[in-house]
Scaffold this motif. Structure first.
Motif, PDB file in Angstrom:
ATOM      1  N   ALA A   1     -10.915   3.664 -40.543  1.00 45.94           N
ATOM      2  CA  ALA A   1     -11.462   2.315 -40.740  1.00 45.94           C
ATOM      3  C   ALA A   1     -11.573   1.568 -39.422  1.00 45.94           C
ATOM      4  N   ALA A   2     -10.522   1.640 -38.589  1.00 43.85           N
ATOM      5  CA  ALA A   2     -10.560   0.961 -37.296  1.00 43.85           C
ATOM      6  C   ALA A   2     -11.609   1.586 -36.383  1.00 43.85           C
ATOM      7  N   GLN A   3     -11.731   2.896 -36.434  1.00 42.44           N
ATOM      8  CA  GLN A   3     -12.732   3.561 -35.594  1.00 42.44           C
ATOM      9  C   GLN A   3     -14.142   3.169 -36.004  1.00 42.44           C
ATOM     10  N   GLN A   4     -14.398   3.083 -37.299  1.00 38.58           N
ATOM     11  CA  GLN A   4     -15.725   2.685 -37.760  1.00 38.58           C
ATOM     12  C   GLN A   4     -16.024   1.236 -37.388  1.00 38.58           C
TER      13      GLN A   4
ATOM     14  N   GLN B   1     -22.100  -6.480 -21.154  1.00 40.39           N
ATOM     15  CA  GLN B   1     -22.764  -5.192 -20.883  1.00 40.39           C
ATOM     16  C   GLN B   1     -21.792  -4.165 -20.294  1.00 40.39           C
ATOM     17  N   ARG B   2     -20.556  -4.206 -20.758  1.00 37.89           N
ATOM     18  CA  ARG B   2     -19.593  -3.173 -20.397  1.00 37.89           C
ATOM     19  C   ARG B   2     -19.569  -2.117 -21.497  1.00 37.89           C
ATOM     20  N   THR B   3     -19.087  -0.928 -21.153  1.00 39.08           N
ATOM     21  CA  THR B   3     -18.967   0.172 -22.108  1.00 39.08           C
ATOM     22  C   THR B   3     -17.541   0.207 -22.640  1.00 39.08           C
ATOM     23  N   VAL B   4     -17.414   0.242 -23.963  1.00 41.84           N
ATOM     24  CA  VAL B   4     -16.102   0.149 -24.603  1.00 41.84           C
ATOM     25  C   VAL B   4     -15.744   1.478 -25.266  1.00 41.84           C
TER      26      VAL B   4
ATOM     27  N   ILE C   1     -14.349   0.037 -20.339  1.00 47.07           N
ATOM     28  CA  ILE C   1     -13.124  -0.580 -20.846  1.00 47.07           C
ATOM     29  C   ILE C   1     -12.538   0.300 -21.947  1.00 47.07           C
ATOM     30  N   GLY C   2     -11.297   0.704 -21.780  1.00 47.04           N
ATOM     31  CA  GLY C   2     -10.583   1.444 -22.819  1.00 47.04           C
ATOM     32  C   GLY C   2      -9.639   0.506 -23.549  1.00 47.04           C
TER      33      GLY C   2
ATOM     34  N   LEU D   1     -19.082  -2.507 -33.872  1.00 50.42           N
ATOM     35  CA  LEU D   1     -19.097  -3.603 -32.907  1.00 50.42           C
ATOM     36  C   LEU D   1     -19.611  -3.154 -31.538  1.00 50.42           C
ATOM     37  N   GLY D   2     -20.126  -1.924 -31.449  1.00 45.45           N
ATOM     38  CA  GLY D   2     -20.798  -1.509 -30.231  1.00 45.45           C
ATOM     39  C   GLY D   2     -20.027  -0.594 -29.312  1.00 45.45           C
ATOM     40  N   ALA D   3     -18.873  -0.091 -29.740  1.00 48.39           N
ATOM     41  CA  ALA D   3     -18.132   0.847 -28.891  1.00 48.39           C
ATOM     42  C   ALA D   3     -18.947   2.104 -28.670  1.00 48.39           C
ATOM     43  N   ALA D   4     -18.901   2.639 -27.440  1.00 46.40           N
ATOM     44  CA  ALA D   4     -19.620   3.877 -27.145  1.00 46.40           C
ATOM     45  C   ALA D   4     -18.941   5.086 -27.758  1.00 46.40           C
ATOM     46  N   TRP D   5     -17.621   4.972 -27.980  1.00 43.80           N
ATOM     47  CA  TRP D   5     -16.832   6.065 -28.562  1.00 43.80           C
ATOM     48  C   TRP D   5     -15.620   5.467 -29.223  1.00 43.80           C
TER      49      TRP D   5
END
Length: 217
Positions: free
Chosen positions: A198-201, A185-188, A165-166, A206-210
Motif C-alpha cells: 500500500a505504501a509503495q503504491q 523536479q527531483r527524483t524520488v 532523494i531516497g 505521488l510520482g516516485a520513480a521507484w
C-alpha cells in the motif's frame, strides 16, 4: 472545557472537563478547530517516551483561532488563524538555538508532551512558536503540515540541491515531502517495510520513480 487526557497509565485517553487555560506573558489562548494525530502521540500513550507531563493533553498538530492575547504578544491579533507545532519552548540562547537547531535545545518543551496540547476545545501556546496559516488550506488540511510537513521539509532542505532523494519509510512526512521534491523536479526513491504494498503504491501515485522494500537494491 472538554479535553482528552493521558494520565500516564492507561493507553486509552479519557474525556474530562478541565478548567479553561489562561494565557500568560507571551502566550495566546487558542480555540482549537483541528488537531492531527502524530506517531509521537502513539509513542506517548504507549509509554515509549519518558518524563511526560502527567496528566497531559496530547496533540501537537494544532489549528485554531486566537481567542485572547497575553501580555507582550506581538504579530498576532484576536481572530487570527494560527498553527501550533511540536516545539513549544526553547531557551533561545544555547548553541543549538543560535544555529537554527532549536529542536536539540536542552531546555526545549514540547506541545502535547511536556506542555498541554490540542486534544481539547482550547489550548495556550507561546506566540513565538506559532505560525500564521495561509487561507487556501482548510483546518484539517493544514493540521498535518504542523509536524509531518515541517519535519519532511526540514530534511529536504538538509539534502541541499541533491537531485535524487531516497526516502526511508513512506508515511505522513514522506508522502508530503515527496510531493514537494517532485514539484522541485527531483527524483524520488521510496523504501518501505517489506511487503508494504500500500505504501509503495502510494509513493508511485505521488510520482516516485521507484518504490520497493528497504532490503531491495
Amino acid at each position: 472545557m472538554r479535553a482528552m487526557v493521558f494520565d500516564g497509565d492507561s493507553p486509552i485517553l479519557r474525556e474530562d472537563d478541565v478548567p479553561d487555560p489562561a494565557p500568560g506573558d507571551g502566550q495566546m489562548l487558542i480555540d482549537v478547530h483541528a488537531c492531527g494525530v502524530c506517531r509521537t502521540d502513539l509513542h506517548l500513550v504507549d509509554r515509549e517516551l519518558d518524563r511526560p507531563k502527567r496528566p497531559v493533553i496530547p496533540g501537537h498538530e494544532i489549528v485554531g483561532t486566537v481567542a485572547e492575547l497575553g501580555a507582550g504578544v506581538r504579530g498576532f491579533a484576536v481572530g487570527d488563524r494560527v498553527g501550533v507545532p511540536w516545539v513549544g519552548h526553547t531557551c533561545r540562547v544555547c548553541r543549538y538555538c543560535l544555529s537554527a537547531r532549536e529542536n536539540l535545545c536542552d531546555e526545549a518543551r514540547f506541545t502535547g508532551y511536556t506542555i498541554d496540547g490540542g486534544y481539547a476545545e482550547r489550548t495556550v501556546a507561546d506566540s513565538r512558536y506559532c505560525f500564521h496559516l495561509p487561507a487556501q488550506y482548510s483546518d484539517v488540511e493544514a493540521a498535518p503540515l504542523l509536524c509531518a510537513g515541517l519535519i519532511g521539509y526540514r530534511t529536504l532542505n538538509m539534502a541541499g540541491d541533491a537531485r535524487r532523494i531516497g526516502i526511508y519509510g513512506f508515511g505522513a512526512a514522506a508522502h508530503i515531502v515527496a510531493q514537494v521534491a517532485r514539484h522541485q523536479q527531483r527524483t524520488v526513491y521510496a523504501f518501505t517495510r517489506p511487503d508494504d504494498q500500500a505504501a509503495q503504491q502510494l509513493a508511485l501515485r505521488l510520482g516516485a520513480a521507484w518504490a520497493g522494500a528497504s532490503d531491495e537494491a
